[in-house]
Scaffold this motif. Structure first.
Motif, PDB file in Angstrom:
ATOM      1  N   ILE A   1       0.832  -1.208   0.000  1.00  0.00           N
ATOM      2  CA  ILE A   1       0.000   0.000   0.000  1.00  0.00           C
ATOM      3  C   ILE A   1       0.868   1.260   0.000  1.00  0.00           C
ATOM      4  O   ILE A   1       0.389   2.358   0.277  1.00  0.00           O
ATOM      5  N   GLY A   2       2.157   1.103  -0.335  1.00  0.00           N
ATOM      6  CA  GLY A   2       2.992   2.268  -0.548  1.00  0.00           C
ATOM      7  C   GLY A   2       3.809   2.728   0.642  1.00  0.00           C
ATOM      8  O   GLY A   2       4.425   3.786   0.592  1.00  0.00           O
ATOM      9  N   VAL A   3       3.800   1.990   1.722  1.00  0.00           N
ATOM     10  CA  VAL A   3       4.683   2.346   2.845  1.00  0.00           C
ATOM     11  C   VAL A   3       6.122   2.055   2.417  1.00  0.00           C
ATOM     12  O   VAL A   3       6.414   0.970   1.908  1.00  0.00           O
ATOM     13  N   MET A   4       7.011   3.041   2.594  1.00  0.00           N
ATOM     14  CA  MET A   4       8.373   2.872   2.097  1.00  0.00           C
ATOM     15  C   MET A   4       9.212   2.077   3.106  1.00  0.00           C
ATOM     16  O   MET A   4      10.149   2.589   3.714  1.00  0.00           O
ATOM     17  N   ASP A   5       8.859   0.826   3.267  1.00  0.00           N
ATOM     18  CA  ASP A   5       9.596  -0.016   4.209  1.00  0.00           C
ATOM     19  C   ASP A   5      10.726  -0.721   3.464  1.00  0.00           C
ATOM     20  O   ASP A   5      10.975  -0.460   2.276  1.00  0.00           O
ATOM     21  N   LEU A   6      11.384  -1.615   4.139  1.00  0.00           N
ATOM     22  CA  LEU A   6      12.549  -2.286   3.583  1.00  0.00           C
ATOM     23  C   LEU A   6      12.221  -3.014   2.272  1.00  0.00           C
ATOM     24  O   LEU A   6      12.971  -2.958   1.295  1.00  0.00           O
ATOM     25  N   THR A   7      11.091  -3.687   2.263  1.00  0.00           N
ATOM     26  CA  THR A   7      10.708  -4.444   1.067  1.00  0.00           C
ATOM     27  C   THR A   7      10.462  -3.508  -0.119  1.00  0.00           C
ATOM     28  O   THR A   7      10.928  -3.749  -1.246  1.00  0.00           O
ATOM     29  N   ARG A   8       9.774  -2.395   0.140  1.00  0.00           N
ATOM     30  CA  ARG A   8       9.487  -1.453  -0.934  1.00  0.00           C
ATOM     31  C   ARG A   8      10.788  -0.791  -1.425  1.00  0.00           C
ATOM     32  O   ARG A   8      10.964  -0.566  -2.632  1.00  0.00           O
ATOM     33  N   VAL A   9      11.684  -0.511  -0.490  1.00  0.00           N
ATOM     34  CA  VAL A   9      12.998   0.009  -0.873  1.00  0.00           C
ATOM     35  C   VAL A   9      13.671  -0.967  -1.837  1.00  0.00           C
ATOM     36  O   VAL A   9      14.259  -0.573  -2.847  1.00  0.00           O
ATOM     37  N   GLY A  10      13.529  -2.261  -1.551  1.00  0.00           N
ATOM     38  CA  GLY A  10      14.087  -3.282  -2.447  1.00  0.00           C
ATOM     39  C   GLY A  10      13.484  -3.183  -3.833  1.00  0.00           C
ATOM     40  O   GLY A  10      14.193  -3.159  -4.842  1.00  0.00           O
ATOM     41  N   TRP A  11      12.150  -3.091  -3.917  1.00  0.00           N
ATOM     42  CA  TRP A  11      11.471  -2.997  -5.213  1.00  0.00           C
ATOM     43  C   TRP A  11      11.913  -1.763  -5.988  1.00  0.00           C
ATOM     44  O   TRP A  11      12.179  -1.812  -7.185  1.00  0.00           O
ATOM     45  N   VAL A  12      11.970  -0.638  -5.284  1.00  0.00           N
ATOM     46  CA  VAL A  12      12.349   0.609  -5.947  1.00  0.00           C
ATOM     47  C   VAL A  12      13.792   0.527  -6.444  1.00  0.00           C
ATOM     48  O   VAL A  12      14.119   0.926  -7.566  1.00  0.00           O
TER      49      VAL A  12
END
Lengths: 242, 217
Positions: free
Chosen positions: B167-178
């Motif tokens: 849902i767009g929280v810039m957590d560790l996993t999302r940092v990985g995707w980005v």
């Protein structure tokens, strides 16, 4: 002091207490016996509302036990209860077991409660075990601590549910000795037990139950030597022969 | 080439740290909330009041029986239709609280149920109220049973926070995707992500093992 008026109780279809009428006078020592499943434990567990009843009334010191308006805390502080399996709190020392309720229910200061606690431990012959945990005590010692715990609230009534049945034979005596000396002090006692020696020595009255009914009551000497009913005679012969 | 990307990854390390910080924040806050709610629900559930027992039972079954990603979508996309519009961060916390509390409730209720009925009766007989029975007699004993699986559950919940990235929280996993969109070296990027999760989880795994040994004694 304790009065059962037309008490009936069922566990599902099982009629565990069948039309019980009973009066226990102040200072009386009542021994309740009967075969297992006869309802004798249930009978005394109703007195401090560990069990609900479906019909009738139990009155203790003028308080109707199962009336929801009755102050249950007050009722229970006037009644000490000793279990077959002791149920000491395993994470607390003997002294802490005894002082928990005085401090938190009666709001007695901790130092005062500990003083009372040590007196009660001394009373049951375990003054030196104040700081021992239940696991460090023998069964007989645990049961004596449990009795001290019950006494710490200065109850007028003590209820004992088969207090020696879980003990090794050599430890039964030490617990009975404590109970005998309590009986001589005028505390009202209801004791579920098969210890005939105890009954003969201190009971004012023996009550024999079977299938949820009070079959027979009498003075211990009369009851054990001249039972009026066949069922009682049969029961007595069985506990004598083992 | 790999060396080149490694250099880029080192440059982006502060970005990873910010993701780690967000993951830690989500995990830390939600674990505290889950623990509080879980204990209260667990104690209510261990009680014999029919209503609470069954109401909580239904909630626990739903929260445990549906995927967390579905729950978080409901909180983030469906709750607004019912009038509760939340930013990604609070929505993530709410979803974590709903899911985690259910698991902890079960652990607490199980621990309480493991204490013999006679302990309740002994405490009740001496005049203690229900709350006092729990506080002084039941919970201190139940904690021995509760703590090892509770810490184990914490590890699972920390890893579950990775779902909040959807849902767009810039957590560790999302940092990985980005990051992987800029540095096409997936293994390297997600190895780093995994390593950082492991750095938080592993101490708790050790703690859980330690508690298990200690409580078994």
């Amino acid at each position: 002091m304790i009065e059962f008026k037309g008490v009936n109780k069922w566990f599902d279809k099982l009629h565990v207490l069948n039309q019980i009428e009973l009066k226990v006078q102040k200072g009386e020592v009542l021994v309740v016996c009967g075969p297992s499943g006869s309802g004798k434990s249930t009978l005394i567990r109703c007195i401090n509302k560990l069990e609900p009843i479906q019909q009738g009334e139990i009155v203790v010191n003028g308080m109707s036990v199962h009336d929801s308006a009755t102050n249950l805390t007050k009722l229970r502080t006037e009644i000490g209860f000793v279990f077959q399996q002791f149920y000491l709190y395993p994470h607390m020392t003997a002294l802490q077991n005894i002082t928990l309720a005085p401090v938190n229910v009666k709001k007695i200061a901790k130092a005062e409660a500990e003083k009372i606690g040590r007196e009660k431990l001394d009373r049951v012959g375990l003054a030196e075990k104040a700081d021992a945990y239940p696991a460090q005590l023998s069964g007989g010692q645990q049961q004596r601590v449990a009795i001290a715990r019950g006494l710490a609230m200065s109850p007028e009534i003590m209820l004992f549910d088969e207090p020696t049945s879980a003990l090794d034979p050599e430890m039964i005596g030490e617990v009975l000795d404590v109970m005998v000396s309590l009986a001589s002090e005028g505390i009202t006692m209801c004791v579920v037990t098969h210890e005939m020696g105890f009954a003969k020595k201190v009971a004012d009255r023996v009550l024999f139950m079977d299938e949820g009914k009070i079959i027979e009551t009498g003075k211990p000497a009369d009851f054990f030597d001249h039972p009026q009913t066949e069922r009682a005679a049969d029961f007595i012969s069985k506990i004598l022969s083992h | 080439m790999t060396t080149f990307y490694f250099g880029r990854l080192v440059e982006m390390f502060p970005f990873f740290l910010s993701g780690l910080w967000m993951t830690t924040k989500v995990a830390f806050i939600s674990l505290i909330v889950c623990t509080l709610i879980g204990f209260v629900l667990g104690m209510l559930r261990a009680n014999d009041t029919f209503f609470f027992k069954h109401l909580i039972g239904v909630y626990v079954a739903l929260a445990r029986g549906t995927p967390f990603v579905v729950q978080i979508f409901i909180v983030f996309f469906i709750f607004p239709e019912w009038g509760l519009q939340l930013e990604p961060f609070p929505a993530a916390l709410l979803a974590m609280a709903i899911m985690g509390s259910a698991f902890i409730c079960e652990i607490v209720a199980g621990g309480i149920a493991s204490i013999p009925k006679g302990q309740w009766e002994a405490a009740a007989s001496s005049g203690l109220t229900k709350v006092q029975q729990l506080r002084f007699v039941i919970i201190p004993q139940a904690l021995k049973v509760i703590l090892p699986p509770l810490v184990g559950q914490y590890v699972l919940l920390i890893k579950d926070t990775s779902v909040v990235s959807v849902i767009g929280v810039m957590d560790l996993t999302r940092v990985g995707w980005v990051t992987v969109m800029r540095i096409p070296e997936g293994l390297m990027v997600f190895a780093l992500v995994g390593l950082l999760y492991f750095a938080i989880s592993y101490p708790l795994i050790l703690l859980s093992n330690y508690l298990e040994r200690k409580m078994a004694r």
